[in-house]
Design an enzyme around this catalytic site. Structure first.
Site, mmCIF file in Angstrom:
data_model
loop_
_atom_site.group_PDB
_atom_site.id
_atom_site.type_symbol
_atom_site.label_atom_id
_atom_site.label_comp_id
_atom_site.label_asym_id
_atom_site.label_seq_id
_atom_site.Cartn_x
_atom_site.Cartn_y
_atom_site.Cartn_z
ATOM 1 N N CYS A 76 0.846 -1.188 0.000
ATOM 2 C CA CYS A 76 0.000 0.000 0.000
ATOM 3 C C CYS A 76 0.888 1.247 0.000
ATOM 4 O O CYS A 76 1.733 1.415 0.868
ATOM 5 C CB CYS A 76 -0.884 -0.026 1.241
ATOM 6 N N GLU A 77 0.688 2.101 -1.005
ATOM 7 C CA GLU A 77 1.578 3.262 -1.113
ATOM 8 C C GLU A 77 1.253 4.355 -0.095
ATOM 9 O O GLU A 77 2.032 5.272 0.104
ATOM 10 C CB GLU A 77 1.560 3.825 -2.538
ATOM 11 N N HIS A 78 0.104 4.249 0.538
ATOM 12 C CA HIS A 78 -0.249 5.267 1.527
ATOM 13 C C HIS A 78 0.385 5.005 2.892
ATOM 14 O O HIS A 78 0.684 5.933 3.625
ATOM 15 C CB HIS A 78 -1.774 5.355 1.698
ATOM 16 N N HIS A 79 0.549 3.718 3.243
ATOM 17 C CA HIS A 79 1.053 3.382 4.581
ATOM 18 C C HIS A 79 2.296 2.507 4.547
ATOM 19 O O HIS A 79 2.844 2.183 5.583
ATOM 20 C CB HIS A 79 -0.040 2.680 5.392
ATOM 21 N N GLN A 118 -4.918 -0.669 -4.479
ATOM 22 C CA GLN A 118 -5.565 -1.833 -5.080
ATOM 23 C C GLN A 118 -6.384 -1.463 -6.318
ATOM 24 O O GLN A 118 -6.404 -2.189 -7.309
ATOM 25 C CB GLN A 118 -6.443 -2.522 -4.029
ATOM 26 N N HIS A 146 -5.720 -5.798 3.648
ATOM 27 C CA HIS A 146 -4.770 -4.691 3.793
ATOM 28 C C HIS A 146 -4.326 -4.611 5.245
ATOM 29 O O HIS A 146 -5.155 -4.376 6.127
ATOM 30 C CB HIS A 146 -5.430 -3.361 3.407
ATOM 31 N N CYS A 148 -2.753 -2.304 6.624
ATOM 32 C CA CYS A 148 -2.959 -0.959 7.171
ATOM 33 C C CYS A 148 -4.386 -0.790 7.683
ATOM 34 O O CYS A 148 -4.653 0.089 8.496
ATOM 35 C CB CYS A 148 -2.616 0.114 6.135
HETATM 36 ZN ZN ZN Z 1 -2.902 1.705 3.368
#
Ligand code: ZN
Length: 191
Positions: A76-79, A118, A146, A148
């Site tokens: 996941c590129e956010h977390h 995703q 996920h 995260c």
């Molecule tokens: Zn995430």
């Protein structure tokens, strides 16, 4: 190109940032280990690996071709925590243009080994098949857990996030969609 030196520096900063002693025995090698790991996890950023899907022509076949339940792992590129699960990919060829099943698996692996979300991973897979084969239709469904979400308690562990990308005849024809969904046993809220 991936710069392992920079990753090591960054991990050291994170360790200091959380108040850890980056030099204690258990952590001393961690920056190097993560730098090595990331070279593998983000291999898909290396454009030289991105061979096109091979094209098999001349077969008289216009029925659905589906790969169901292919395991994948991504980040996941956010977390920067993993999400992982199963990919289901189906297409209906046009004028006999097909590709190898192993090519589809390799394409999934390359797109997954990048910082991702995703939804984008799902549509990249569908669009790549459309660009290469111009088939009658494509449908991609990803179901993934996920970390995260589950580690923060937002979603229960094991409850997947489901995304789909639908192109061509799969979009127009509910029966075709249903045929694929029943193949992957994802055909309703009470699966
Ligand atoms: Zn995430």
């Amino acid at each position: 190109m991936i710069d392992p030196e920079k990753i090591e520096q960054g991990v050291r900063l994170i360790l200091e940032g959380i108040g850890e002693d980056a030099l204690r025995p258990g952590l001393k090698e961690t920056p190097r280990r993560i730098a090595e790991l990331y070279q593998d996890l983000f291999r898909g950023l290396d454009a030289t690996l991105s061979r096109p899907l091979s094209l098999i022509e001349g077969e008289e076949f216009d029925e659905m071709i589906a790969l169901a339940g292919v395991p994948f792992h991504s980040m996941c590129e956010h977390h920067f925590l993993p999400f992982f699960g199963k990919a289901h990919i189906a297409y209906i060829p046009k004028e006999g243009r097909m590709t190898g099943l192993s090519d589809l698996g390799r394409m999934l692996d390359l797109y997954a080994r990048r910082p991702q979300i995703q939804e984008r991973l799902t549509s990249q897979l569908a669009d790549r098949i459309v660009e290469t084969l111009t088939p009658q239709g494509v449908m991609v469904v990803l179901e993934a857990e996920h970390l995260c979400l589950s580690m923060r308690g937002i979603k229960k562990p094991g409850v997947p996030v489901v995304t789909s990308a639908v192109r061509g005849i799969f979009r127009k024809n509910a029966k075709t969609r249903q045929e694929f969904l029943s193949l992957i046993r994802l055909d309703g809220p009470d699966r």
